[in-house]
Design a protein around this motif. Structure first.
Motif, short mmCIF file in Angstrom:
data_model
loop_
_atom_site.label_atom_id
_atom_site.label_comp_id
_atom_site.label_asym_id
_atom_site.label_seq_id
_atom_site.Cartn_x
_atom_site.Cartn_y
_atom_site.Cartn_z
N GLN A 134 0.91 -1.03 -0.04
CA GLN A 134 -0.09 -0.14 -0.23
C GLN A 134 0.97 1.19 0.03
O GLN A 134 0.29 2.57 0.02
CB GLN A 134 -0.84 0.10 1.11
N GLY A 135 2.18 1.24 -0.08
CA GLY A 135 2.89 2.34 0.03
C GLY A 135 3.00 2.99 1.32
O GLY A 135 3.45 4.18 1.38
N ARG A 136 2.74 2.39 2.44
CA ARG A 136 2.81 2.79 3.73
C ARG A 136 4.28 3.10 4.35
O ARG A 136 5.13 2.45 3.79
CB ARG A 136 2.09 2.05 4.54
N GLU A 137 4.45 3.89 5.17
CA GLU A 137 5.84 4.28 5.71
C GLU A 137 6.25 2.84 6.65
O GLU A 137 6.22 3.04 7.67
CB GLU A 137 5.64 5.33 6.40
N VAL A 138 7.00 2.03 5.81
CA VAL A 138 7.41 0.84 6.44
C VAL A 138 8.76 0.69 5.96
O VAL A 138 9.28 0.92 4.77
CB VAL A 138 6.44 -0.24 6.01
N ALA A 139 9.70 0.38 6.78
CA ALA A 139 11.18 0.26 6.41
C ALA A 139 11.47 -1.21 6.23
O ALA A 139 11.59 -2.06 7.19
CB ALA A 139 11.95 0.94 7.41
#
Length: 262
Positions: free
Chosen positions: A61-66
């Motif tokens: 989903q393009g979330r802010e996940v590293a």
């Protein structure tokens, strides 16, 4: 911030496109039950990759996940990505591929590259991302004989930890100082690679010069140019160094030394 968000969106779109291309039977999953969309479900990709479904959904989903390099590796395998596709995945995620240029990745490409290097008439050799020598021709063996005779030769260890390098490399200090700056540039592309971090720690511990120059924080990309050596048998030698980054063998660098008048 905007650039990072755009990269995450491109990464998510790339994963989704490859997920919907896969048929369940291709990856050993049952196709029973009604499917409203083609390809694999997100939960199935997560299952194949051995990661949390919620975690995978957030990445797609393009979330802010590293996402770590290890996680991306599992996802790439789950999606059956080809070499170019896998390289693109790691580029989008701004991560170093742990399989690129190592013993576990690209050995077929390395074999082909080695054959090309051996056919060259000037000294030529192959470096991987950790500056290990992975192949060379007879001319390079003659030039760097004592170094290449060792098990698992590494360019950085030779330059900074072998006393003979200071006599062999003309203008050792300038060349060595530049190598440190190149090290820092390369490390930024593989900052999560434990073997590279261990190599840097070894060099800092074993070479006061490396430690001092490392702390200067200089960054340079590898480049060619004049290289001069004092060979124990042939005396003074001069070359023009040319670097190649083979598109078909990511993670490797071919170095060609063209003879020049001394």
């Amino acid at each position: 911030m905007i650039e990072s968000e755009q990269r995450r969106q491109r990464l998510g779109a790339f994963l989704k496109a490859h997920r919907i291309r896969l048929v369940p039977q291709e990856v050993g999953l049952s196709a029973t039950g009604r499917r409203r969309t083609p390809g694999l479900r997100r939960e199935e990709v997560a299952q194949l990759a051995g990661i949390s479904a919620t975690w995978y959904v957030r990445i797609e989903q393009g979330r802010e996940v590293a996402a770590s390099a290890a996680t991306l590796d599992r996802i790439a395998r789950a999606l059956r990505l080809a070499a170019a596709e896998r390289a693109h995945l790691f580029t989008l995620a701004d991560r170093h591929d742990p399989a690129a240029g190592t013993a576990g990745g690209g050995e077929d490409r390395l074999a082909s590259l080695s054959a090309s290097v051996k056919a060259m008439t000037a000294p030529a050799y192959i470096l991987d991302r950790r500056w290990n020598m992975r192949g060379w021709n007879a001319q390079a063996k003659h030039l760097f004989g004592a170094w290449l005779a060792r098990a698992s030769p590494n360019l950085l260890r030779f330059v900074f930890l072998d006393g003979s390098a200071r006599r062999f490399i003309v203008g050792w200090e300038d060349r060595a100082r530049r190598l440190v700056a190149e090290c820092r540039a390369e490390l930024a592309r593989q900052h999560d690679d434990p073997e590279t971090l261990a190599l840097i720690a070894e060099l800092r511990s074993g070479s006061p010069d490396f430690a001092i120059w490392w702390d200067e924080q200089n960054v340079l990309d590898p480049e060619g140019g004049e290289r001069r050596f004092l060979h124990p048998k042939d005396g003074p030698l001069a070359y023009e160094q040319v670097n190649f980054l083979p598109a078909a063998a990511p993670g490797f660098r071919v170095v060609l030394l063209l003879p020049r008048p001394v």
